[in-house]
Design a protein around this motif. Structure first.
Motif, PDB file in Angstrom:
ATOM      1  N   ALA A  73      -2.200  -7.431   5.197  1.00 35.36           N
ATOM      2  CA  ALA A  73      -3.509  -6.926   4.763  1.00 35.36           C
ATOM      3  C   ALA A  73      -3.827  -5.605   5.451  1.00 35.36           C
ATOM      4  CB  ALA A  73      -4.595  -7.968   5.069  1.00 35.36           C
ATOM      5  N   ASN A  74      -3.492  -5.520   6.735  1.00 35.97           N
ATOM      6  CA  ASN A  74      -3.755  -4.293   7.480  1.00 35.97           C
ATOM      7  C   ASN A  74      -2.930  -3.130   6.949  1.00 35.97           C
ATOM      8  OD1 ASN A  74      -2.981  -2.730  10.468  1.00 35.97           O
ATOM      9  ND2 ASN A  74      -5.121  -3.009   9.889  1.00 35.97           N
ATOM     10  N   THR A  75      -1.713  -3.413   6.504  1.00 39.40           N
ATOM     11  CA  THR A  75      -0.878  -2.358   5.922  1.00 39.40           C
ATOM     12  C   THR A  75      -1.555  -1.736   4.706  1.00 39.40           C
ATOM     13  OG1 THR A  75       1.168  -3.380   6.717  1.00 39.40           O
ATOM     14  CG2 THR A  75       1.360  -1.867   4.857  1.00 39.40           C
ATOM     15  N   ARG A  76      -2.201  -2.565   3.895  1.00 43.94           N
ATOM     16  CA  ARG A  76      -2.923  -2.032   2.735  1.00 43.94           C
ATOM     17  C   ARG A  76      -4.037  -1.087   3.178  1.00 43.94           C
ATOM     18  NH1 ARG A  76      -4.840  -6.872  -1.040  1.00 43.94           N
ATOM     19  NH2 ARG A  76      -5.415  -5.082  -2.358  1.00 43.94           N
ATOM     20  N   ASP A  77      -4.760  -1.487   4.226  1.00 38.74           N
ATOM     21  CA  ASP A  77      -5.841  -0.629   4.725  1.00 38.74           C
ATOM     22  C   ASP A  77      -5.294   0.665   5.321  1.00 38.74           C
ATOM     23  OD1 ASP A  77      -7.871  -2.420   4.010  1.00 38.74           O
ATOM     24  OD2 ASP A  77      -7.716  -3.511   5.899  1.00 38.74           O
ATOM     25  N   ILE A  78      -4.210   0.562   6.073  1.00 37.08           N
ATOM     26  CA  ILE A  78      -3.613   1.739   6.704  1.00 37.08           C
ATOM     27  C   ILE A  78      -3.113   2.717   5.646  1.00 37.08           C
ATOM     28  CG2 ILE A  78      -1.668   2.557   8.093  1.00 37.08           C
ATOM     29  CD1 ILE A  78      -3.765   1.387   9.836  1.00 37.08           C
ATOM     30  N   GLU A  79      -2.439   2.197   4.637  1.00 35.26           N
ATOM     31  CA  GLU A  79      -1.917   3.074   3.581  1.00 35.26           C
ATOM     32  C   GLU A  79      -3.046   3.800   2.863  1.00 35.26           C
ATOM     33  OE1 GLU A  79       0.416   0.438   1.211  1.00 35.26           O
ATOM     34  OE2 GLU A  79       2.189   0.573   2.519  1.00 35.26           O
ATOM     35  N   ILE A 169     -23.276 -13.163   9.986  1.00 36.40           N
ATOM     36  CA  ILE A 169     -22.951 -12.546   8.701  1.00 36.40           C
ATOM     37  C   ILE A 169     -22.353 -11.184   9.020  1.00 36.40           C
ATOM     38  CG2 ILE A 169     -23.812 -11.666   6.508  1.00 36.40           C
ATOM     39  CD1 ILE A 169     -26.050 -13.707   6.632  1.00 36.40           C
ATOM     40  N   LEU A 170     -21.078 -11.006   8.718  1.00 35.00           N
ATOM     41  CA  LEU A 170     -20.340  -9.807   9.091  1.00 35.00           C
ATOM     42  C   LEU A 170     -20.155  -8.905   7.877  1.00 35.00           C
ATOM     43  CD1 LEU A 170     -17.493 -11.601  11.081  1.00 35.00           C
ATOM     44  CD2 LEU A 170     -19.657 -10.757  11.988  1.00 35.00           C
ATOM     45  N   ARG A 171     -20.468  -7.636   8.052  1.00 36.04           N
ATOM     46  CA  ARG A 171     -20.227  -6.670   6.985  1.00 36.04           C
ATOM     47  C   ARG A 171     -19.360  -5.559   7.560  1.00 36.04           C
ATOM     48  NH1 ARG A 171     -19.457  -1.884   4.122  1.00 36.04           N
ATOM     49  NH2 ARG A 171     -20.182  -2.150   1.969  1.00 36.04           N
ATOM     50  N   GLY A 172     -18.032  -5.705   7.357  1.00 39.45           N
ATOM     51  CA  GLY A 172     -17.112  -4.705   7.854  1.00 39.45           C
ATOM     52  C   GLY A 172     -17.032  -3.516   6.922  1.00 39.45           C
ATOM     53  N   GLY A 173     -16.437  -2.448   7.405  1.00 41.50           N
ATOM     54  CA  GLY A 173     -16.311  -1.245   6.608  1.00 41.50           C
ATOM     55  C   GLY A 173     -15.280  -1.392   5.506  1.00 41.50           C
ATOM     56  N   SER A 174     -15.418  -0.604   4.455  1.00 39.99           N
ATOM     57  CA  SER A 174     -14.483  -0.666   3.338  1.00 39.99           C
ATOM     58  C   SER A 174     -13.073  -0.304   3.782  1.00 39.99           C
ATOM     59  CB  SER A 174     -14.940   0.269   2.218  1.00 39.99           C
ATOM     60  OG  SER A 174     -15.041   1.606   2.689  1.00 39.99           O
ATOM     61  N   GLU A 175     -12.939   0.562   4.799  1.00 39.81           N
ATOM     62  CA  GLU A 175     -11.627   0.983   5.248  1.00 39.81           C
ATOM     63  C   GLU A 175     -10.844  -0.152   5.913  1.00 39.81           C
ATOM     64  OE1 GLU A 175     -14.461   2.705   6.269  1.00 39.81           O
ATOM     65  OE2 GLU A 175     -14.821   1.444   7.997  1.00 39.81           O
ATOM     66  N   SER A 176     -11.526  -1.173   6.420  1.00 32.99           N
ATOM     67  CA  SER A 176     -10.839  -2.310   7.058  1.00 32.99           C
ATOM     68  C   SER A 176     -11.057  -3.605   6.280  1.00 32.99           C
ATOM     69  CB  SER A 176     -11.336  -2.485   8.494  1.00 32.99           C
ATOM     70  OG  SER A 176     -12.732  -2.753   8.517  1.00 32.99           O
ATOM     71  N   PHE A 177     -11.403  -3.489   5.007  1.00 32.50           N
ATOM     72  CA  PHE A 177     -11.833  -4.651   4.226  1.00 32.50           C
ATOM     73  C   PHE A 177     -10.754  -5.729   4.137  1.00 32.50           C
ATOM     74  CE2 PHE A 177     -12.455  -6.816   0.094  1.00 32.50           C
ATOM     75  CZ  PHE A 177     -13.698  -7.366   0.329  1.00 32.50           C
ATOM     76  N   HIS A 178      -9.526  -5.346   3.805  1.00 30.63           N
ATOM     77  CA  HIS A 178      -8.474  -6.349   3.641  1.00 30.63           C
ATOM     78  C   HIS A 178      -8.118  -7.004   4.976  1.00 30.63           C
ATOM     79  CE1 HIS A 178      -7.918  -3.604   0.151  1.00 30.63           C
ATOM     80  NE2 HIS A 178      -7.882  -4.753  -0.482  1.00 30.63           N
TER      81      HIS A 178
END
Length: 441
Positions: A73-79, A169-178
């Motif tokens: 999942a992190n690879t998708r965000d990194i790419e 309730i956590l709302r993370g950034g779109s860049e780290s969503f996956h």
């Protein structure tokens, strides 16, 4: 075209992720999350310490077991971040490795090992009329956390809230969503194993920015909002929130090297404070060097920084002593670079250093390097920041390094909590009064 999920019955704990929703769908989504969180908070407030700790340890095991899925999942965000041209420091904040995932799991276990703040008696006394009064720690309730690129915040924040008996309730950034989605799935698996409610830790399953706006108005559900990220995020939350905000402002951190400082120690501290990890909020952004020792101190410090790949921007006095420094502008003194860049200024002693920090700093973390305890105490008394260090790197501005297991962030405000926000800082208190039949005349 906006994707509609209207008419479907949704379980907020298992809902598939969506990126673009209609306004009505956002409202219902957030209402579902809020209802689950509120119910979970009531249950968690009365949950025994042993059960919460079992959930945290099970979540740590689940994180380690899910390492391949989290890395994918992190690879998708990194790419996606690289394709968007994000700088290296941003990528470093976003990137997960097996070691970083293991560190997240170890943080959960460390939180489990901490004393439970809930129910702790802060103070107690007895009145002349025989009333026994005590002030006791209680959970805050439901905590909303809004953060940007750091996926590890998902684990740290969720675990700390749970330890203190709160639902998150956590709302993370779109860049780290996956990445955050995969981490939260592992946490949920661990909580379920311990019999804890699914609503204890929930991730908002959409990148739609409208969810943030709705979250900031949920006064009937959320008790505290904790924003963690860049200045624009903090400013938006502070401006729009109808809920009390625990602010975590940017980290414009300083190191002041006094004229009597040990040269080798000063070079080591400054190098670590800037270059250990440039993208963390405790990274030094400005170096202040006492004019009285600049001839001796400046060159060895800049040698170490430049050899490590740091760009140095200095005032005229710095550039007169070392031509390798680029010219610093007024903007440099008030910039959080989060990169391998350091602004450097020569100052006339500790009082001028204090004045500079007061003018340009963000009240986060500052360090003084000196052999004089009197200078250190003057610095401590004069600087109004959440964390002050003597002869140590600013990169120790971290809840884990403070023995808190982890942190949600560094609070730069003065009300309720200041500095690293751990489990204890996520509690309030109530008064318990025990009598023997007293009535008031």
């Amino acid at each position: 075209m906006r994707r509609s999920v209207r008419g479907r019955k949704r379980n907020p704990a298992t809902m598939s992720t969506v990126s673009d929703l209609e306004t009505g769908d956002i409202d219902r989504l957030m209402a579902d999350l809020g209802a689950a969180a509120k119910a979970a908070a009531r249950q968690l407030a009365a949950t025994p310490t042993e059960t919460k700790n079992a959930g945290l340890r099970a979540a740590a095991r689940a994180l380690r077991a899910a390492t391949p899925a989290i890395l994918n999942a992190n690879t998708r965000d990194i790419e996606a971040a690289k394709a968007a041209g994000s700088p290296g420091a941003f990528i470093d904040r976003l990137e997960l490795t097996p070691e970083r995932i293991d560190a997240m799991a170890a943080g959960l276990e460390a939180i489990a090992d901490l004393p439970d703040p809930v129910g702790a008696v802060i103070d107690s006394w007895e009145r002349p009329n025989g009333l026994a009064i005590s002030r006791v720690r209680v959970p805050l309730g439901v905590i909303g956390i809004i953060y940007e690129s750091r996926p590890n915040v998902t684990a740290d924040a969720g675990a700390l809230c749970l330890k203190a008996g709160n639902a998150a309730i956590l709302r993370g950034g779109s860049e780290s969503f996956h990445s955050s989605t995969a981490i939260c799935a592992a946490l949920s698996e661990g909580l379920a194993e311990a019999g804890l409610p699914a609503g204890a830790i929930q991730l908002v399953p959409t990148t739609d920015r409208a969810a943030v706006g709705r979250m900031l108005t949920m006064t009937d559900v959320i008790d505290v909002i904790v924003p963690r990220g860049g200045k624009s995020l903090i400013e938006r939350v502070a401006r729009e929130s109808r809920i009390p905000v625990l602010k975590h402002l940017d980290g414009i951190c300083h190191v002041y090297v006094h004229g009597d400082a040990d040269t080798a120690m000063a070079a080591d501290i400054v190098l670590n404070a800037k270059m250990r990890r440039t993208g963390v909020c405790g990274a030094a952004e400005t170096l202040l060097v006492d004019r009285a020792g600049a001839d001796r101190l400046l060159k060895p410090i800049l040698d170490a920084l430049i050899a490590a790949g740091c760009e140095v921007r200095g005032d005229n006095a710095v550039r007169a002593l070392d031509a390798r420094a680029l010219p610093a502008t007024e903007t440099d003194w008030e910039t959080e670079y989060l990169d391998a860049i350091l602004s450097v200024r020569i100052v006339d002693g500790v009082d001028e250093a204090i004045a500079h920090i007061e003018r340009y700093g963000s009240h986060h973390t500052e360090s003084v390097v000196t052999e004089s305890s009197a200078v250190a105490e003057r610095f401590f008394a004069g600087v109004d920041s959440a964390i002050l260090l003597h002869n140590a790197s600013t990169q120790f501005a971290d809840g884990g390094e403070f023995g808190m297991g982890a942190e949600i962030g560094i609070s730069t405000g003065k009300l309720h909590a200041r500095g690293p926000v751990g489990a204890e800082q996520l509690t309030s208190y109530k008064y318990i009064v025990r009598g023997t039949g007293q009535t008031r005349p």
